[in-house]
Scaffold this active site. Structure first.
Site, PDB file in Angstrom:
ATOM      1  N   TYR A   1      19.285  32.608  77.868  1.00 15.74           N
ATOM      2  CA  TYR A   1      17.940  33.120  77.622  1.00 15.74           C
ATOM      3  C   TYR A   1      17.220  33.488  78.921  1.00 15.74           C
ATOM      4  O   TYR A   1      16.486  34.493  78.961  1.00 15.74           O
ATOM      5  CB  TYR A   1      17.124  32.106  76.807  1.00 15.74           C
ATOM      6  CG  TYR A   1      16.685  30.865  77.534  1.00 15.74           C
ATOM      7  CD1 TYR A   1      15.422  30.790  78.106  1.00 15.74           C
ATOM      8  CD2 TYR A   1      17.524  29.763  77.649  1.00 15.74           C
ATOM      9  CE1 TYR A   1      15.010  29.655  78.780  1.00 15.74           C
ATOM     10  CE2 TYR A   1      17.120  28.618  78.316  1.00 15.74           C
ATOM     11  CZ  TYR A   1      15.862  28.569  78.880  1.00 15.74           C
ATOM     12  OH  TYR A   1      15.458  27.439  79.539  1.00 15.74           O
TER      13      TYR A   1
ATOM     14  N   LYS B   1       6.552  32.698  83.178  1.00 14.96           N
ATOM     15  CA  LYS B   1       7.484  33.714  82.666  1.00 14.96           C
ATOM     16  C   LYS B   1       6.861  34.495  81.519  1.00 14.96           C
ATOM     17  O   LYS B   1       6.960  35.739  81.468  1.00 14.96           O
ATOM     18  CB  LYS B   1       8.773  33.033  82.204  1.00 14.96           C
ATOM     19  CG  LYS B   1       9.785  33.965  81.556  1.00 14.96           C
ATOM     20  CD  LYS B   1      10.850  33.162  80.848  1.00 14.96           C
ATOM     21  CE  LYS B   1      10.264  32.400  79.672  1.00 14.96           C
ATOM     22  NZ  LYS B   1      11.241  31.487  79.044  1.00 14.96           N
TER      23      LYS B   1
ATOM     24  N   CYS C   1       7.977  23.847  83.127  1.00 18.58           N
ATOM     25  CA  CYS C   1       7.381  24.764  82.165  1.00 18.58           C
ATOM     26  C   CYS C   1       6.107  25.402  82.697  1.00 18.58           C
ATOM     27  O   CYS C   1       5.924  26.610  82.644  1.00 18.58           O
ATOM     28  CB  CYS C   1       7.096  24.038  80.846  1.00 18.58           C
ATOM     29  SG  CYS C   1       6.351  25.100  79.588  1.00 18.58           S
TER      30      CYS C   1
ATOM     31  N   GLU D   1      15.777  37.233  79.485  1.00 16.66           N
ATOM     32  CA  GLU D   1      14.326  37.387  79.590  1.00 16.66           C
ATOM     33  C   GLU D   1      13.935  38.082  80.883  1.00 16.66           C
ATOM     34  O   GLU D   1      13.131  39.023  80.871  1.00 16.66           O
ATOM     35  CB  GLU D   1      13.661  36.010  79.489  1.00 16.66           C
ATOM     36  CG  GLU D   1      13.713  35.448  78.079  1.00 16.66           C
ATOM     37  CD  GLU D   1      13.239  34.015  77.972  1.00 16.66           C
ATOM     38  OE1 GLU D   1      12.911  33.596  76.850  1.00 16.66           O
ATOM     39  OE2 GLU D   1      13.200  33.311  79.003  1.00 16.66           O
TER      40      GLU D   1
ATOM     41  N   GLU E   1       6.175  40.337  56.169  1.00 17.62           N
ATOM     42  CA  GLU E   1       6.375  40.402  54.715  1.00 17.62           C
ATOM     43  C   GLU E   1       7.839  40.602  54.355  1.00 17.62           C
ATOM     44  O   GLU E   1       8.250  40.303  53.220  1.00 17.62           O
ATOM     45  CB  GLU E   1       5.549  41.521  54.110  1.00 17.62           C
ATOM     46  CG  GLU E   1       5.986  42.929  54.454  1.00 17.62           C
ATOM     47  CD  GLU E   1       5.146  44.010  53.760  1.00 17.62           C
ATOM     48  OE1 GLU E   1       4.952  43.898  52.534  1.00 17.62           O
ATOM     49  OE2 GLU E   1       4.692  44.942  54.445  1.00 17.62           O
TER      50      GLU E   1
ATOM     51  N   CYS F   1       8.402  28.426  81.539  1.00 16.43           N
ATOM     52  CA  CYS F   1       8.012  29.214  80.380  1.00 16.43           C
ATOM     53  C   CYS F   1       6.608  29.814  80.462  1.00 16.43           C
ATOM     54  O   CYS F   1       6.386  30.926  79.980  1.00 16.43           O
ATOM     55  CB  CYS F   1       8.157  28.381  79.100  1.00 16.43           C
ATOM     56  SG  CYS F   1       7.663  26.667  79.245  1.00 16.43           S
TER      57      CYS F   1
ATOM     58  N   HIS G   1       0.760  42.647  53.102  1.00 16.70           N
ATOM     59  CA  HIS G   1       1.115  44.040  53.396  1.00 16.70           C
ATOM     60  C   HIS G   1      -0.064  44.779  54.032  1.00 16.70           C
ATOM     61  O   HIS G   1      -1.208  44.574  53.640  1.00 16.70           O
ATOM     62  CB  HIS G   1       1.517  44.739  52.094  1.00 16.70           C
ATOM     63  CG  HIS G   1       1.917  46.161  52.270  1.00 16.70           C
ATOM     64  ND1 HIS G   1       3.148  46.526  52.794  1.00 16.70           N
ATOM     65  CD2 HIS G   1       1.259  47.315  51.990  1.00 16.70           C
ATOM     66  CE1 HIS G   1       3.219  47.846  52.815  1.00 16.70           C
ATOM     67  NE2 HIS G   1       2.087  48.349  52.344  1.00 16.70           N
TER      68      HIS G   1
END
Length: 448
Positions: A178, A51, A43, A182, A442, A48, A437
């Site tokens: 993935y 990346k 990682c 990616e 939302e 990750c 908002h």
């Protein structure tokens, strides 16, 4: 005095191994960790973290174009791969230092060598030195797989992609998961002509069909090419360093860089686990019980090497639970239900809980709520790209059993929303929450 050199010997200083070491040491154990490469594991070193930094860098390609619509007089900008690459690798160095400091501060001995198991309580280092341990924890992670095709050695994997000398002009990425999606997004944004080659007709198996179909649509619109149901014949490397990928069922593809993202295999080869009677499954993963114990009473395993859920936060939780169980007098297991996950594609997608197909198969009657909209920023930027949010609800209990989304900041939004799904909240609970908002998030409380 202990009959062993250490209370705990950990093989592998990745996310799971480091957490287990630190917590075990905090409980008073004498701990040693062997790491043959770099502290931090996949990682931090080649996964990750670097990346995600490349993803941030790639995003500027669109952000700089969009800025003009927001009044900024941005000139045409050039891109230097080596600057991004070197800065990312520099950050990796910094993080590795922090991991080392964490282990040092907990008085964990870090041994920069390969270790193999030579008995239920014995390990042998590459230097020939042997050590004994009351408990052994295997946390060696997983390793990229290469397909069995002539010329595969000319390709690279996610291990090497962070060290490329230059940004390729033409890149073929093999795989549909993935990692493939990616890096396709990253290099496409950096100006590379990208082709994804997949042996099946499906991307991102395991994610909700609506969300993964939207990613395919957007990726194709951006200019990423796809070859589905593709079979390799062989890979040829030319004298100038370029490659020709010959297919059994399609035209050949020319490229400068070939990257394999065809899955990861538990990294158990050559560990000597057979010397302690540690059982493996058919994929080479270490079999463990709910408390991470292997078939050998003194040996445990956590993280990707067990092939349960290959995610860094899961490995960390497993490592922590192991240390609490064995050294903290607090037996704990990991709950694998409702684990959120994300694909940091362009745009990113994220999901938690059951997909629509899973819910229909398991629950029978479900209600589906969706919001298909163009984010405000995309509207002003003149981008047609649309976000999609999807909520799956158990029609009998009104409980939200799945949330899936694709769009800007989807992983950031989903992390908080995953708490609600994990807690078993209902659609009415979402409806009763006042919207924040204007925000994209939302939409989750406005679904109809």
């Amino acid at each position: 005095m202990s009959d062993y050199d250490v209370d705990l010997f950990v093989i592998g200083a990745g996310s799971g191994g480091v957490r287990a070491s630190r917590v075990a040491a905090a409980h008073g154990a004498k701990v040693a960790v062997a790491e043959e490469f770099r502290v931090g594991g996949t990682c931090v070193i080649r996964g990750c973290v670097p990346k995600k930094l490349l993803i941030y860098g790639a995003h500027f390609a669109e952000d700089l174009k969009d800025a003009r619509r927001f009044g900024w007089n941005v000139p045409d900008c050039g891109f230097e791969w080596t600057t991004l690459r070197d800065n990312v690798l520099g950050e990796v160095d910094r993080l590795e230092g922090l991991y080392k400091n964490t282990l040092d501060s907990h008085k964990v001995e870090v041994i920069p060598e390969r270790a193999t198991v030579t008995g239920p309580h014995e390990l042998t280092l590459a230097s020939g030195r042997t050590l004994t341990a009351k408990y052994i924890l295997v946390a060696t992670g997983a390793w990229p797989m290469l397909p069995d095709v002539e010329g595969a050695e000319h390709g690279i994997t996610s291990n090497e992609v962070f060290h490329l000398d230059k940004c390729p002009e033409r890149m073929v990425i093999v795989g549909g998961g993935y990692i493939a999606n990616e890096f396709a997004g990253i290099f496409h944004q950096l100006g590379t002509h990208v082709t994804i080659v997949n042996r099946s007709g499906t991307l991102l198996r395991g994610y909700d069909e609506s969300v993964r179909d939207r990613l395919l649509q957007i990726s194709m619109t951006k200019g990423i090419n796809f070859r589905f149901n593709a079979e390799f014949e062989k890979i040829e490397k030319n004298e100038d360093g370029t490659m020709c990928i010959r297919m059994k069922n399609g035209d050949p593809i020319a490229c400068d860089t070939l990257m394999f993202a065809t899955g990861r295999r538990p990294h158990t080869d050559g560990l000597g686990l057979e010397n302690a009677g540690v059982a493996l499954d058919e994929k080479g993963a270490i079999k463990v019980d709910d408390y991470n114990k292997t078939s050998c009473e003194s040996i445990y395993a956590v993280g990707d090497v067990t092939n349960r859920v290959q995610l860094t936060p899961v490995a960390i939780r497993e490592g922590h639970a192991f240390a609490d169980t064995v050294f903290g007098d607090n037996p704990r297991t990991v709950d694998y239900g409702c684990i959120p996950s994300a694909v940091f594609s362009h745009p990113p997608l994220a999901g938690v809980g059951m997909t629509e197909a899973e819910a229909r198969n398991k629950l029978g009657t479900v209600k589906i709520y969706t919001s298909d909209f163009r984010p405000m920023k995309n509207v002003l930027a003149g981008r047609e790209e649309r976000a999609l949010y999807k909520m799956i609800v158990d029609a009998t209990t009104n409980r939200v059993v799945g949330l899936h989304m694709i769009g800007p900041d989807a992983p950031e939004i989903l992390q908080a929303a995953a708490i609600a799904v994990k807690a078993g909240l209902t659609k009415q609970d979402f409806d009763d929450t006042v919207a924040l908002h204007p925000s994209m998030a939302e939409e989750l409380v406005l679904l109809k």
